[in-house]
Every structure is written in C-alpha cells, then in structure tokens.
Enzyme design. Structure first.
Site, PDB file in Angstrom:
ATOM      1  N   THR A 173      -5.224 -21.293 -24.770  1.00 42.76           N
ATOM      2  CA  THR A 173      -4.826 -21.328 -26.175  1.00 42.76           C
ATOM      3  C   THR A 173      -4.920 -19.919 -26.741  1.00 42.76           C
ATOM      4  O   THR A 173      -5.952 -19.260 -26.614  1.00 42.76           O
ATOM      5  CB  THR A 173      -5.746 -22.261 -26.975  1.00 42.76           C
ATOM      6  OG1 THR A 173      -5.763 -23.542 -26.347  1.00 42.76           O
ATOM      7  CG2 THR A 173      -5.262 -22.404 -28.404  1.00 42.76           C
ATOM      8  N   LYS A 175      -5.581 -16.994 -29.079  1.00 42.45           N
ATOM      9  CA  LYS A 175      -6.534 -16.732 -30.155  1.00 42.45           C
ATOM     10  C   LYS A 175      -6.344 -15.306 -30.663  1.00 42.45           C
ATOM     11  O   LYS A 175      -5.938 -14.440 -29.900  1.00 42.45           O
ATOM     12  CB  LYS A 175      -7.974 -16.918 -29.647  1.00 42.45           C
ATOM     13  CG  LYS A 175      -8.262 -18.252 -28.982  1.00 42.45           C
ATOM     14  CD  LYS A 175      -8.316 -19.389 -29.964  1.00 42.45           C
ATOM     15  CE  LYS A 175      -8.696 -20.696 -29.269  1.00 42.45           C
ATOM     16  NZ  LYS A 175      -8.808 -21.827 -30.215  1.00 42.45           N
ATOM     17  N   HIS A 294      -1.640 -32.630 -28.745  1.00 38.55           N
ATOM     18  CA  HIS A 294      -2.967 -32.274 -29.243  1.00 38.55           C
ATOM     19  C   HIS A 294      -3.493 -33.425 -30.089  1.00 38.55           C
ATOM     20  O   HIS A 294      -2.736 -34.089 -30.787  1.00 38.55           O
ATOM     21  CB  HIS A 294      -2.913 -30.988 -30.070  1.00 38.55           C
ATOM     22  CG  HIS A 294      -4.261 -30.371 -30.273  1.00 38.55           C
ATOM     23  ND1 HIS A 294      -5.182 -30.877 -31.168  1.00 38.55           N
ATOM     24  CD2 HIS A 294      -4.860 -29.293 -29.692  1.00 38.55           C
ATOM     25  CE1 HIS A 294      -6.284 -30.142 -31.126  1.00 38.55           C
ATOM     26  NE2 HIS A 294      -6.117 -29.174 -30.237  1.00 38.55           N
ATOM     27  N   ARG A 295      -4.808 -33.660 -30.018  1.00 33.30           N
ATOM     28  CA  ARG A 295      -5.401 -34.804 -30.714  1.00 33.30           C
ATOM     29  C   ARG A 295      -6.124 -34.400 -32.000  1.00 33.30           C
ATOM     30  O   ARG A 295      -7.087 -35.048 -32.409  1.00 33.30           O
ATOM     31  CB  ARG A 295      -6.351 -35.547 -29.780  1.00 33.30           C
ATOM     32  CG  ARG A 295      -7.506 -34.716 -29.238  1.00 33.30           C
ATOM     33  CD  ARG A 295      -8.441 -35.547 -28.372  1.00 33.30           C
ATOM     34  NE  ARG A 295      -9.586 -34.769 -27.911  1.00 33.30           N
ATOM     35  CZ  ARG A 295     -10.682 -35.297 -27.371  1.00 33.30           C
ATOM     36  NH1 ARG A 295     -10.771 -36.610 -27.225  1.00 33.30           N
ATOM     37  NH2 ARG A 295     -11.679 -34.542 -26.977  1.00 33.30           N
TER      38      ARG A 295
END
Length: 475
Positions: A173, A175, A294-295
């Site tokens: 991911t 950043k 994505h949750r």
C-alpha cells in the site's frame, strides 16, 4: 366495547398482542436444504426468556411485528415466517445464548446481498427486548448462492492472468496514504513494482481529492506499471480505487482503468455498499478486470463480541457480491485477528466446501458449489520478520501486503520491495524443502540475509517491532 377495539371474531381475526414464541419458536422444525440458516448471539434484557428473545429475532427479521395485524390472514405465515428452531447456551456466559433461525428462501430477492442483509440484520438489531445481538454465521444454500455471479474471476483465473504460481503474491500500500501528488505517487508505484512486488495499492481513502485527482493518479500508475513490466518481464498491477460518490462515477473510473489496460481495480465494499459492489463486480467480469476489495468500516460492524456481525458473515456476503481479493487480517500484524477464527473465514473465502467446525467459529457446513474463490489479503503492520508465519498461516493462495514494511526501508522503496521478495522466495523454498517455518522461520530469514543486503537492512530496522495486544474476538 369501543368500536375501535372491537374484535371481528366472525372472520377469524383476533386483535391484540401475543408472545412471539407462540408463533416463531418452533423447536420441532426440521430445516430444509433450501433454508437460509442464521446463528445469532443473543443477549436479552433481564426477564426476557430465551425462547421469547429467539422468537422475537426470527419474527422481527421476517414476517412479524409487535401486534397481530388483520392482513396476516391474507397470506400464509406458516410458509413465509422465520423460525427459531434451536437455542443453545454460550459457554461461560450466563446471560447469552445462540439462537438458530431458519428463513424460507422466498423471503429474499435473487442475487441481492442488499436485500438479504436488509431482511436479516436491517431492523432487529435495534429491538428493545434485546440488550445486544450479534449475527455469528449464515448458511447460504446452493439454491440461493447460484443466483449470484460471485467473484469476477476467482483464484485460478487470476493466477492464469498473472502467470504466477506456487507462492503467495506480494503487495504494498502506497504511503503516505494521503497528500502525495499523482506524479510522486506513480514514482513510488514504479519503484515498488520494479523491486519485485506483484501489486501496489491505493489506500482505502484515496479516491479523488484536491491534491490528487483520480484521473491523474490512474494515468501515472498505468505508466509505472508498464515501465516496471518492461524492465522485469513480470506482469504487474496497481489496485486503482474506483470507489466514488455515485455508482455512475464508480463505473466511469473502472471504464477508464480498462482503457488504460491495467489488470485490476479496487472498491471499498462496505462504505461503497453492496449494490455498488455487485455492479462493479459484474463490470469487471465482463471486461476482464480483477477486483480488489478493501473492508474499510468492517470493525465498526464486527469488532464487538456481543453486538453486530462477525466478519465471517461479511466475508460470505462479499463472495456472493463479488471480489477477487479481500483484506482478511494478518494474525501477526497490527490489526485484530485470532488465528483459528481468521483461518475459519479464510477457508470460507477460498474453498468450495467447508465443514461445520465450531472450534474455528464455523456454525454451518457451507457448500459454494461452483462459485469462484476469493484470495485473502494479509495487510497491516507486517514486515520481513513476519514472512515465515504469514507464508505458513495463509499458504500460496493469498496476497501478503507490506505498506510501511516496504516503503519504510532505510534505503528506499525499491530496496524495500527487494527485501520482501527475497524473504518470500526464501520462505517458499524452505517450505518446499520440508522445513518447518513455524519453528525455523527466523533462521530461514537470517540465512537469506547473508546474500541479500536489502533484506539484512530490513531485518535490522524492524527487529524489535511487535504488536502484542490480546485480541478481542475470541471463540
């Protein structure tokens, strides 16, 4: 008697309020193969008997209301009502019990997770007679699951598209999740993919903000993917988040991603909603795009042990609604997830047939028939020292996603990706040679450090980092 309260006995209608259990508690009921079955953890208010509370859950999530109504006589309640057919105590909890409820299939619209949840969890969770209520599990019969498309492609098709076999996939991911310009964001994507990762990812809240509009991000990320593919000879991808304020805008972003030739897009399925998610999943299958899920917001629903829904229910709902990946916790990282519970819903995501196993929180046998599987994603606070445990816990059909564990490398993004790829390849090789990663994992990583300075630097920087908090959601 007042005319307003007069009972029309002559037409068989008796007005008034009666106990739910007289109609909706049916312990003699034999469940049907076509029934949708639910297991609720019920905490009733003091003085409410378990049979009444369980029956109230069945009633208020199906055909019941607080009083007898005249129109009950215009349909067959016996055909359409939910039934509390069993009650069992919760070990160690004197005030709680599990209520099992069976719902006839005709209560639900075909192919609609939205309608399924609106019925089963839409209203009853605010019922005053209950202090708390949690949906622990659902049994989805094949007669209902076959009305859903499910994942756009599934695990095997994804591997064939990527031409990658025999190991977990690696992701990262980008950043900081917010604040980068589109060009700098694309640069980070390129460096990570060039270093050996299979995927990079938009974070869940990267949509289209003033500092980086979605179209600019999509273009720079596509350029990064193409450049990394040309240099490495591997197929690469970046999860382009198509989540938007309207379904129309979401589909527009997915269309643009397809036009750019990227392999995968992303959606926040809980904040975006099941209707939007299912629409996007159908578009992805029709147009050859993989779909990463994505949750975000799940812990609002599933983290409390006594109230809400367990994530295994949300996982089943996602498999029906559609997604090729979904975040599933790490067991070892910074986010909530107990091992047996996590592996229970990981199997519900990946496997075709899952036996009832209460030791892993699986209340019902689940048969998905031919519905494709979903690849679990381990993400959140993980780094190279976690690689042996992650490989051993999740197996090959998973995505191991290191955000800070890639971009936090002291030498930069590409060396961080190299460190993760070397660690993964070392763990897979050791496992294939018969070594026990649970016992020998740290030694495997130390051996690999001898021929990878990037991995050695990563191991040094994160050697003291642990997230040792007790999990909340235990069986």
């Amino acid at each position: 008697m007042s005319p307003k309260t007069e009972t029309k006995a002559s037409v068989g209608f008796k007005a008034g309020v009666k106990d739910y259990r007289l109609t909706y508690y049916t312990p003699e009921y034999q469940t049907k193969d076509t029934d949708i079955l639910a297991a609720f953890r019920v905490t009733p208010q003091p003085g409410v008997p378990p049979e009444e509370a369980g029956a109230a859950v069945a009633a208020e999530s199906s055909t019941g209301t607080w009083t007898t109504v005249w129109t009950d006589g215009l349909t067959s309640l016996d055909r359409y009502k939910g039934r509390c057919y069993d009650i069992e105590p919760v070990p160690g909890e004197e005030t709680q019990f599990i209520a099992y409820v069976a719902y006839p299939l005709d209560l639900f619209e075909e192919g609609s997770v939205t309608n399924l949840f609106t019925s089963i969890v839409g209203n009853v969770f605010g019922f005053k007679a209950l202090r708390a209520l949690r949906l622990e599990d659902l049994r989805i019969p094949p007669s209902y699951s076959k009305t859903f498309q499910g994942p756009p492609h599934g695990i095997q098709v994804e591997r064939d598209k990527l031409n990658k076999y025999g190991r977990p996939l690696l992701g990262c991911t980008i950043k900081p999740k917010l604040g980068l310009s589109a060009k700098n964001y694309g640069r980070a994507v390129y460096e990570c993919l060039r270093g050996g990762l299979d995927f990079t990812k938009d974070d869940e809240n990267v949509n289209s903000q003033p500092f980086m509009r979605w179209r600019d991000r999509f273009v720079f990320c596509a350029e990064a993917i193409n450049k990394a593919q040309a240099e490495t000879g591997e197929i690469k991808g970046h999860y382009l988040n198509a989540t938007a304020g309207t379904c129309e805008e979401m589909i527009k972003r997915a269309v643009f991603a397809r036009e750019l030739g990227v392999p995968i897009v992303m959606h926040d399925y809980l904040t975006g909603g099941f209707t939007a998610n299912t629409s996007l999943a159908h578009y992805c299958r029709d147009n050859g795009l993989l779909l990463h899920i994505h949750r975000a917001m799940h812990a609002v629903i599933d983290r409390q042990r006594n109230h809400g829904m367990h994530f295994r229910v949300l996982a089943k709902a996602l498999r029906m609604s559609g997604g090729d990946h979904i975040h599933a916790g790490t067991v070892v990282g910074k986010l909530e997830g107990e091992r047996d519970v996590t592996l229970g819903f990981v199997d519900l995501l990946r496997d075709d047939f899952i036996e009832k196993d209460r030791s892993r929180g699986i209340y019902f046998t689940q048969d998905w028939v031919s519905m494709p599987g979903v690849m679990p994603v381990a993400s959140g606070g993980i780094h190279v020292w976690h690689m042996p445990a992650l490989t051993e816990i999740f197996g090959d059909d998973s995505v191991l996603q290191f955000g800070g564990g890639t971009l936090g490398h002291p030498w930069g993004n590409a060396p961080g990706a190299v460190a993760n790829r070397v660690a993964l390849e070392a763990c897979v090789q050791a496992r294939n040679e018969g070594r026990d990663l649970a016992r020998e994992g740290n030694e495997v990583i130390r051996e690999a450090c001898k021929w990878s300075p990037e991995l050695a630097a990563a191991c040094e920087i994160w050697k003291e980092i642990k997230f040792e908090f007790d999990v909340i959601d235990r069986l």
